[in-house]
Motif scaffolding. Sequence first.
Motif, PDB file in Angstrom:
ATOM      1  N   UNK A   1      -6.692 -22.825  35.379  1.00 20.83           N
ATOM      2  CA  UNK A   1      -5.737 -23.530  36.229  1.00 20.83           C
ATOM      3  C   UNK A   1      -5.945 -23.112  37.675  1.00 20.83           C
ATOM      4  N   UNK A   2      -5.633 -24.018  38.593  1.00 24.24           N
ATOM      5  CA  UNK A   2      -5.726 -23.683  40.020  1.00 24.24           C
ATOM      6  C   UNK A   2      -4.608 -24.386  40.778  1.00 24.24           C
ATOM      7  N   UNK A   3      -4.011 -23.670  41.715  1.00 30.83           N
ATOM      8  CA  UNK A   3      -2.934 -24.216  42.536  1.00 30.83           C
ATOM      9  C   UNK A   3      -3.333 -24.309  43.996  1.00 30.83           C
ATOM     10  N   UNK A   4      -4.559 -23.860  44.292  1.00 30.50           N
ATOM     11  CA  UNK A   4      -5.050 -23.911  45.668  1.00 30.50           C
ATOM     12  C   UNK A   4      -6.567 -23.873  45.665  1.00 30.50           C
ATOM     13  N   UNK A   5      -7.151 -24.297  46.770  1.00 32.63           N
ATOM     14  CA  UNK A   5      -8.608 -24.235  46.924  1.00 32.63           C
ATOM     15  C   UNK A   5      -9.071 -22.780  46.900  1.00 32.63           C
ATOM     16  N   UNK A   6      -8.253 -21.895  47.475  1.00 29.11           N
ATOM     17  CA  UNK A   6      -8.627 -20.474  47.549  1.00 29.11           C
ATOM     18  C   UNK A   6      -8.822 -19.865  46.168  1.00 29.11           C
ATOM     19  N   UNK A   7      -8.016 -20.285  45.193  1.00 27.85           N
ATOM     20  CA  UNK A   7      -8.174 -19.756  43.838  1.00 27.85           C
ATOM     21  C   UNK A   7      -9.549 -20.079  43.275  1.00 27.85           C
ATOM     22  N   UNK A   8     -10.076 -21.248  43.624  1.00 27.21           N
ATOM     23  CA  UNK A   8     -11.396 -21.647  43.140  1.00 27.21           C
ATOM     24  C   UNK A   8     -12.478 -20.836  43.834  1.00 27.21           C
ATOM     25  N   UNK A   9     -12.322 -20.623  45.124  1.00 24.29           N
ATOM     26  CA  UNK A   9     -13.345 -19.907  45.887  1.00 24.29           C
ATOM     27  C   UNK A   9     -13.335 -18.404  45.628  1.00 24.29           C
ATOM     28  N   UNK A  10     -12.216 -17.899  45.128  1.00 29.50           N
ATOM     29  CA  UNK A  10     -12.082 -16.442  44.983  1.00 29.50           C
ATOM     30  C   UNK A  10     -12.086 -15.979  43.526  1.00 29.50           C
ATOM     31  N   UNK A  11     -12.755 -16.713  42.634  1.00 33.59           N
ATOM     32  CA  UNK A  11     -12.835 -16.285  41.242  1.00 33.59           C
ATOM     33  C   UNK A  11     -13.571 -14.965  41.143  1.00 33.59           C
ATOM     34  N   UNK A  12     -13.025 -14.050  40.330  1.00 31.19           N
ATOM     35  CA  UNK A  12     -13.735 -12.783  40.131  1.00 31.19           C
ATOM     36  C   UNK A  12     -14.804 -12.963  39.042  1.00 31.19           C
ATOM     37  N   UNK A  13     -15.582 -11.916  38.819  1.00 33.37           N
ATOM     38  CA  UNK A  13     -16.710 -12.048  37.884  1.00 33.37           C
ATOM     39  C   UNK A  13     -16.238 -12.357  36.469  1.00 33.37           C
ATOM     40  N   UNK A  14     -15.127 -11.751  36.038  1.00 38.08           N
ATOM     41  CA  UNK A  14     -14.614 -12.007  34.699  1.00 38.08           C
ATOM     42  C   UNK A  14     -14.229 -13.478  34.539  1.00 38.08           C
ATOM     43  N   UNK A  15     -13.586 -14.026  35.556  1.00 34.35           N
ATOM     44  CA  UNK A  15     -13.178 -15.428  35.494  1.00 34.35           C
ATOM     45  C   UNK A  15     -14.389 -16.348  35.501  1.00 34.35           C
ATOM     46  N   UNK A  16     -15.405 -16.000  36.292  1.00 34.55           N
ATOM     47  CA  UNK A  16     -16.627 -16.825  36.333  1.00 34.55           C
ATOM     48  C   UNK A  16     -17.340 -16.786  34.991  1.00 34.55           C
ATOM     49  N   UNK A  17     -17.379 -15.611  34.385  1.00 34.49           N
ATOM     50  CA  UNK A  17     -18.034 -15.480  33.083  1.00 34.49           C
ATOM     51  C   UNK A  17     -17.324 -16.320  32.040  1.00 34.49           C
ATOM     52  N   UNK A  18     -15.992 -16.301  32.080  1.00 32.41           N
ATOM     53  CA  UNK A  18     -15.207 -17.077  31.111  1.00 32.41           C
ATOM     54  C   UNK A  18     -15.435 -18.575  31.293  1.00 32.41           C
ATOM     55  N   UNK A  19     -15.659 -19.016  32.533  1.00 35.80           N
ATOM     56  CA  UNK A  19     -15.873 -20.437  32.801  1.00 35.80           C
ATOM     57  C   UNK A  19     -17.329 -20.855  32.614  1.00 35.80           C
TER      58      UNK A  19
END
Length: 432
Positions: free
Chosen positions: A298-316
């Motif tokens: 889920x994302x509520x702002x553009x910043x949340x997409x740009x600031x994904x940490x490594x764990x979140x990127x791995x999950x996606x």
Amino acid sequence: MPLLDAVPFLTTAHQGPLQEIESHLLDRQTAIETWLRQAFLDTPAPFYCSVDLRNAGFKLAPVDTNLFPAGFNNLNPAFAPLCIHALQTAMEHLCPKARGLLLLPERHTRNLYYLENVATLRDLAEQAGFEVRVGSLIEEQTEPMTVDLPSGRKLTLLPLTRKGRRVEAGGFSPCAVVLNNDLSAGVPAILEDLEQTVIPPLELGWWRRKKSTHFRHYDAVAREFASMANIDPWLINPLFDDCGEIDFMKREGEDCLADRVGRLLTRIQAKYAEYGIDREPFVVIKADSGTYGMGVMMARSVEEVRNLNRKERTRMAASKEGLGISRVIVQEGVYTFESIAGAVAEPVVYMIDRFVVGGFYRVHTQRGDDENLNAPGAHFMPLAFDESCTTPDCQQAPDAPPNRFYAYGVIARLALLAAAREQAEVRQEKAA
């Protein structure tokens, strides 16, 4: 359990325009059923389908459509006759001479609840008058495997063999092969170029199918329906967008994704302002192909997409069977304001052919009303209605249980119609 205790409480039942939607559907029931009947005559429905709905009180919309549904064991057993009749009708359309069905499930054998679903499908098909065998797509399996299920039933998985352009299990080679495997990992060689009727078509598996394609069709269906029903299509239609290739680990395609998220949030906020909705807009970013709730954020702002940490990127970055995610769909997040004993819930409606045959609530005690409920920890409760959700009661309030379930059935069938158009498009491309 009394009916009213079993139906989730809709916290916004008396707020927003949902009652207006339900009232429109009730007032136009005859016109709606005529419209849907003609639509499915023009474009035949897929063999079976399940649709995840979200009910925000001010909006009721589908968020996922699965053409290889895996929860028949969660349906209310009282509606088995509906399933049996619908199965007979579906097979008359797809393979009218069929006397037997070869059912092919997913490869995993440790998920006993999934195998309960397979056993339920088997039992329903047998009650519909078909001889059924369950084959196994596990390549290394060479002997029959019998699994004891929690319900007390047994399920025997038979190894497959290929003879010419036919596939068989234990010498059983019917004219119809029914897939309950979504083909996320691609089409097994043993199923290629069969002369038998394969249901659903191989091309509707997740190796090829795209959620963005489905929701493009749904957008058109929702607009056509809304024009007939005289409602704003946004009330039943999740806004969405997509972009090109993305690599979450290498951070490639991030600018496109951030741009799409920003644009969609702006569009959602405009609709919220139009309807006076005091909620924070959000979007759901999910793999454009695949199921099981994997590759979702889920994302509520553009910043949340740009600031994904490594764990979140791995999950996606990975989905079912470890397959990489290279495309995503950005979809309007729809709140769910239904709850059971304080736990958030969302309805899942099941259809065979063009008929609604039941459904259940997906319930999650650890998730919020703006989160994905298709995740570990979810449990299921059959929709507790005493009549099918195709029979509303105009003498009751618009949000009374039979009328709410009717609304679910209408919106689910709109998603089914979108899937029917997907299927027709696939067949046209294959024939070209």
